[in-house]
Design an enzyme around this catalytic site. Structure first.
Site, short mmCIF file in Angstrom:
data_model
loop_
_atom_site.label_atom_id
_atom_site.label_comp_id
_atom_site.label_asym_id
_atom_site.label_seq_id
_atom_site.Cartn_x
_atom_site.Cartn_y
_atom_site.Cartn_z
N ARG A 132 6.07 18.65 4.63
CA ARG A 132 5.80 20.03 5.10
C ARG A 132 6.78 20.84 5.54
O ARG A 132 6.74 21.71 5.76
CB ARG A 132 4.75 19.83 6.19
CG ARG A 132 5.13 19.10 7.19
CD ARG A 132 4.35 18.76 8.52
NE ARG A 132 5.22 17.96 9.47
CZ ARG A 132 4.67 17.01 10.09
NH1 ARG A 132 3.34 16.78 10.09
NH2 ARG A 132 5.13 16.12 10.57
N LYS A 163 0.90 0.18 3.08
CA LYS A 163 0.04 -0.07 3.89
C LYS A 163 0.41 0.62 5.43
O LYS A 163 1.38 1.22 5.09
CB LYS A 163 0.13 -1.71 4.35
CG LYS A 163 1.54 -2.03 4.74
CD LYS A 163 1.74 -3.27 5.37
CE LYS A 163 1.65 -3.57 6.77
NZ LYS A 163 3.10 -3.24 7.45
N HIS A 182 5.01 -4.84 -0.27
CA HIS A 182 6.48 -5.25 -0.74
C HIS A 182 6.75 -6.62 -0.56
O HIS A 182 7.86 -6.96 -1.21
CB HIS A 182 7.45 -4.51 0.06
CG HIS A 182 7.72 -4.68 1.42
ND1 HIS A 182 6.99 -4.48 2.61
CD2 HIS A 182 8.85 -5.41 2.04
CE1 HIS A 182 7.75 -5.07 3.72
NE2 HIS A 182 8.58 -5.66 3.35
N ASP A 237 -0.44 -5.92 11.41
CA ASP A 237 0.94 -5.56 10.54
C ASP A 237 1.55 -6.41 9.65
O ASP A 237 2.03 -5.88 8.43
CB ASP A 237 2.11 -5.17 11.55
CG ASP A 237 3.33 -4.53 11.02
OD1 ASP A 237 3.23 -3.34 10.53
OD2 ASP A 237 4.46 -5.13 11.50
N HIS A 254 1.09 -8.94 4.26
CA HIS A 254 2.11 -10.06 3.60
C HIS A 254 1.91 -11.40 3.81
O HIS A 254 1.98 -11.97 2.82
CB HIS A 254 3.42 -9.72 4.37
CG HIS A 254 3.87 -8.18 4.59
ND1 HIS A 254 3.68 -7.57 3.75
CD2 HIS A 254 4.33 -7.51 5.55
CE1 HIS A 254 4.06 -6.06 3.91
NE2 HIS A 254 4.60 -6.10 5.13
N LYS A 290 8.15 -10.73 16.27
CA LYS A 290 9.28 -9.80 16.38
C LYS A 290 10.31 -10.36 17.54
O LYS A 290 9.61 -11.00 18.46
CB LYS A 290 9.00 -8.24 16.75
CG LYS A 290 8.08 -7.65 15.79
CD LYS A 290 8.63 -6.35 15.24
CE LYS A 290 7.68 -6.05 14.26
NZ LYS A 290 8.40 -5.57 13.04
C1 BG6 Z 1 6.60 -4.17 7.09
C2 BG6 Z 1 6.10 -4.07 8.81
O1 BG6 Z 1 5.54 -3.99 6.64
O2 BG6 Z 1 7.25 -5.22 6.99
C3 BG6 Z 1 7.12 -4.21 9.77
O3 BG6 Z 1 5.38 -3.06 9.14
C4 BG6 Z 1 8.11 -5.36 9.32
O4 BG6 Z 1 6.81 -4.31 11.00
C5 BG6 Z 1 8.50 -5.36 7.77
O5 BG6 Z 1 9.32 -5.43 10.02
C6 BG6 Z 1 9.31 -6.68 7.42
O6 BG6 Z 1 9.64 -6.45 6.03
P1 BG6 Z 1 10.89 -7.37 5.47
O7 BG6 Z 1 11.08 -6.99 4.21
O8 BG6 Z 1 11.86 -6.73 6.43
O9 BG6 Z 1 10.58 -8.58 5.84
#
Ligand code: BG6
Length: 490
Positions: A51, A148, A178, A235, A240, A339
């Site tokens: 935007r 996501k 990812h 999350d 993942h 975290k």
């Molecule tokens: C993301 C989460 O999908 O993956 C994040 O939203 C997280 O909170 C991240 O930090 C971790 O990805 P990677 O590739 O750094 O392990």
């Protein structure tokens, strides 16, 4: 080893949310790397859409800065940078209104390039963007990529999927996780299905349990607003970690064709023993970080980052999952993620059963069971822990030592980012590493009751100090089953 090139067809990728964090940190640098490696055809174009009122040149300048910040100097060469930046243009667009869509159609023109729409926006915009693409005649034949979180629970995930499905059939929808693009995650499939050694042992007769850890040292920092509405279960676990669990637990697919793999993953998700009510509370541990030290310096607690007096959002979760099928009955899968933990490490530990009988005397020391450790990051690689005779001892003394394959030592060269692989898979039309709608919904179906059970208790997450391995209850969770978290990483 140099990256193997597979030519792709010419494409136009329209990135919605083009000035956002994901586009700047991941998508633009990844496209650049593919271009630098010669994989992006001359006719391909990158169209930023958001935007903000920007000219093509303004956006090109943003892209240049993104490359300077997120591509190492060694990988940047002036000619490739200019070639890549010349592919870029920009469209100011009202994703929930009418402004800019005609302009986007004009920019795309009647090019024969494959159209890819990448929604690097908040999920609330997925529906409006898809509807607008449909309404403006842009969806036909195009592919859509979404990030996501897909929903916050089963109902909202269905609503998001419905909105996408109104305009794009499932075989043109690419839901990114990812983690599936990470090199070692794909290696898990190679390890299991390209070696005859492991598969006969890959079951409850030989495997005692599996651990999956995704530990981060980062806190939520500027993402606190989003994160507080999500928490670690939504999350990380819903997507993942359950995907990793599926790749470890699935039956061998008949091929790597997208649906062959996704059918097998879906069966695993559907075989997860439901965790509801008391059972969910008992099989899970939630934590929230307090101030402490991380990466050598003092760090603030979650509530300070959030700037709130209280929150029940978990920044850590550990849980025991069980799979009710012939292969895995009785083999717990322990998952933990958080975290501000003591180290950044993601790994899968497959712990084999002990030997049935020891022929060694007391002096030999304990005979530890074999372990296969698949390290996703950092230092990607595989370690197989074996018992050997201690060579320095002149009696039969045993030692547990790893057969250690670090990918960095075996293969030289840059290891491509997950997004590079995934973006090119979209263009190639390969959905194997993307989540199908029913997988996403099955994962929510399992996670939902855990969230409900937590919401129904008066307890919140347990506090843990930043820079530790989370609340001590997470250690108790596995130790009450007379097992321990794999300690090499500590
Ligand atoms: C993301 C989460 O999908 O993956 C994040 O939203 C997280 O909170 C991240 O930090 C971790 O990805 P990677 O590739 O750094 O392990």
């Amino acid at each position: 080893m140099a990256t193997q090139m597979v030519a792709v067809d010419p494409f136009d990728i329209v990135v919605f949310g083009a000035t956002g964090d994901l586009a700047i940190r991941k998508l633009i640098p990844s496209l650049y790397h593919r271009d630098a490696d010669g994989q992006v055809p001359a006719a391909a174009r990158v169209i930023g859409a958001s935007r903000r009122a920007l000219s093509d040149d303004d956006f090109r300048q943003m892209a240049r800065e993104a490359l300077e910040a997120h591509v190492s100097e060694k990988q940047r060469d002036a000619a490739t940078m200019e070639r890549f930046l010349a592919r870029i243009s920009y469209v100011e667009i009202e994703v929930q209104g009418d402004g800019g869509w005609d302009r986007l159609r004009e920019v795309l023109g009647d090019s024969k390039n494959l159209r890819v729409f990448y929604l690097a926006t908040t999920p609330e915009l997925f529906g409006p963007i898809c509807d607008n693409l449909g309404r403006h005649g842009l969806a036909d034949g195009g592919r859509i990529v979404v990030e996501k979180p897909i929903g916050k629970n089963l109902d909202s995930a269905r609503a998001v999927n419905d909105a996408i499905g109104r305009n794009f059939p499932e075989d043109r929808v690419y839901r990114i996780d990812h983690y599936l693009g990470k090199e070692t995650v794909q290696n898990l499939m190679a390890l299991r299905f390209a070696n005859a050694l492991f598969e006969p042992l890959w079951n409850s007769a030989h495997i005692d349990h599996v651990q999956i850890t995704v530990a981060e040292t980062l806190g939520v920092e500027s993402r606190a607003g989003y994160y507080d509405t999500a928490g670690a279960l939504r999350d990380m676990v819903q997507n993942h970690m359950l995907q990793l669990l599926c790749l470890v637990a699935m039956e061998p697919p008949t091929s790597l064709a997208a649906d062959a793999v996704r059918d097998e993953k879906l069966k695993v998700l559907k075989s997860l023993v439901p965790l509801t009510g008391e059972k969910a509370v008992d099989a899970t541990v939630r934590g929230q970080y307090r101030a402490g030290a991380s990466a050598g310096g003092p760090v603030r607690g979650y509530l300070q980052e959030l700037d709130a007096a209280a929150s029940r959002t978990e920044t850590f979760v550990a849980l025991r999952a069980d799979i009710a099928n012939w292969r895995w009955a009785g083999v717990p899968f322990y998952l933990r993620t958080g975290k501000r933990l003591a180290a950044r490490v993601s790994e899968i530990v497959v712990a084999f059963r002990p030997i049935p009988h020891s022929v060694f005397g007391q002096g030999a020391g304990p005979v530890d069971p074999n372990r296969l450790v698949i390290r996703l990051q950092p230092d990607e690689g595989v370690k197989l822990w074996l018992m050997i005779k201690d060579p320095s001892a002149n009696t039969m003394r045993l030692q547990h030592v790893p057969l250690d394959m670090s990918f960095a030592h075996v293969f030289s060269g840059r290891s491509p980012d997950a997004y590079e692989r995934l973006l090119m898979d979209v263009v190639r039309g390969n959905q194997t590493l993307f989540m199908r709608r029913d997988e996403v919904e099955a994962a929510w179906n399992w996670v939902g009751p855990i969230l409900d059970a937590w919401a129904a208790t008066s307890d919140g997450p347990r506090a843990y100090t930043s820079g530790t391995w989370g609340p001590s209850a997470a250690i108790a969770l596995i130790e009450r089953d007379r097992r321990t978290w794999h300690e090499e990483m500590a």
